[in-house]
Design an enzyme around this catalytic site. Structure first.
Site, short mmCIF file in Angstrom:
data_model
loop_
_atom_site.label_atom_id
_atom_site.label_comp_id
_atom_site.label_asym_id
_atom_site.label_seq_id
_atom_site.Cartn_x
_atom_site.Cartn_y
_atom_site.Cartn_z
CG ASP A 34 -2.17 -0.83 1.03
OD1 ASP A 34 -2.37 -1.32 -0.10
OD2 ASP A 34 -2.93 -1.00 2.01
CE LYS A 56 -7.66 0.61 -1.86
NZ LYS A 56 -8.71 0.05 -1.00
CG MET A 167 -6.99 8.18 7.33
SD MET A 167 -5.27 8.64 6.94
CE MET A 167 -5.41 8.99 5.19
#
Length: 323
Positions: A34, A56, A167
């Site tokens: 990732d 991502k 986040m």
């Protein structure tokens, strides 16, 4: 039929990888990694291992989740060891549940190797305990990206407790609104930690009332963790990590030989933000795309030439990308 290992890479500092995670990476035939994984961990891979980037970005996924699931099935059906390398801990906001369901439906064997999640790493590297006898007897891990209609009991969870919002920078305005609507004290301490446990870590403290202004003034962006609770008051000035001799130094190591993982750690152990690149015709070409991706995302202002002959060939990071 192969086996898929979901490995938590830890949060930033490469030494936060577990011993089991290290062993599995070293034996992997293919590693699907990732964006938030520190790519220096790929230096642990054997020479024949393949690398697949599944990073991502907000609103721009290199591989969509559906495609990642299909990729895991494709690789898992072969007689090989597959590592799905995720930042932090796979089971904490890592969407591992969806990927497991896909493998189970195909009868593919899997294992989960937990990792050090951002809440533990970022708080520890910022000098903030998540629990404290006087301030906090509970910890809640939550994502700021909630489903429609979903609510969080901010008042209940912050009363003698700590909330870690993953986040959360993009949603900080709505988070602040919810906190104040639930009568959480506007003076309750808040910490925002950007790139926790890496040498580029940036920690700021504020209150519920001032958190938006603080984030805007300091230009904080994701990945960042927001900690809400009285435990934030335990942070006084620079923490232990920020006092290491190379903290804040963004260093790019360069050599014509393979750079040993232990060499990288001699810099990170002193607090530096480090990346390492082998250049020249004898380089490991598997890393060409890894380097390009990472150097487009991150800037390193100090170059350490492990091979002195490279001094005249590469002046800075831009030269590497151009060549």
């Amino acid at each position: 039929m192969g086996t898929v290992y979901f490995v938590g890479a830890g949060s930033g500092d490469p030494e936060l990888l577990t011993l089991k995670g290290k062993r599995v990476i070293e034996s992997a035939d293919v590693i699907i990694y990732d964006r938030l994984v520190n790519p220096v961990l790929l230096y642990l891979a054997k020479d024949s291992a393949r690398f697949i980037y599944s990073g991502k970005y907000p609103k721009n996924h290199v591989l969509k989740q559906k495609n990642i699931n299909q990729l895991l099935v494709k690789e898992g059906h072969q007689n090989q060891t597959v590592v799905r390398l995720k930042g932090g801990d796979p089971g904490i906001f890592g969407r591992v549940g969806e990927e497991i369901e896909t493998l189970q439906s195909e009868g593919i064997c899997y294992e989960i190797v937990p990792g050090v999640t951002a809440a533990s790493a970022a708080s520890s590297y910022s000098g903030i305990p998540l629990t404290h006898r006087e301030y906090s007897s509970k910890v809640t891990l939550a994502t700021a990206h909630r489903q429609v209609g979903e609510t969080i009991d901010f008042k209940g969870l912050t009363d003698n407790g700590t909330i870690c919002l993953y986040m959360g920078v993009e949603k900080v305005e709505s988070t602040q609104k919810k906190l104040l609507e639930q009568n959480v004290s506007p003076k309750l301490p808040v910490a925002i930690i950007e790139w926790g446990s890496l040498g580029r870590q940036h920690t700021i403290t504020a209150t519920v009332q001032t958190m938006i202004d603080a984030i805007n003034e300091q230009h904080i962006q994701n990945p960042a963790l927001i900690i809400v609770g009285e435990v934030v008051s335990c942070r006084e000035g620079a923490d232990w990590f920020e006092q290491l001799p190379l903290f804040g130094h963004k260093m790019l190591l360069m050599d014509t030989e393979t750079i040993d993982f232990e060499t990288i750690l001699t810099y990170t152990q002193q607090g530096a933000d480090v990346y390492a690149i082998q250049v020249g015709e004898e380089r490991d070409k598997r890393f060409d795309e890894v380097h390009k991706q990472y150097l487009n995302d991150h800037y390193f202002d100090e170059v350490v030439y492990l091979d002195p002959n490279l001094t005249m060939m590469y002046k800075n990071q831009r030269d590497i990308l151009d060549k």
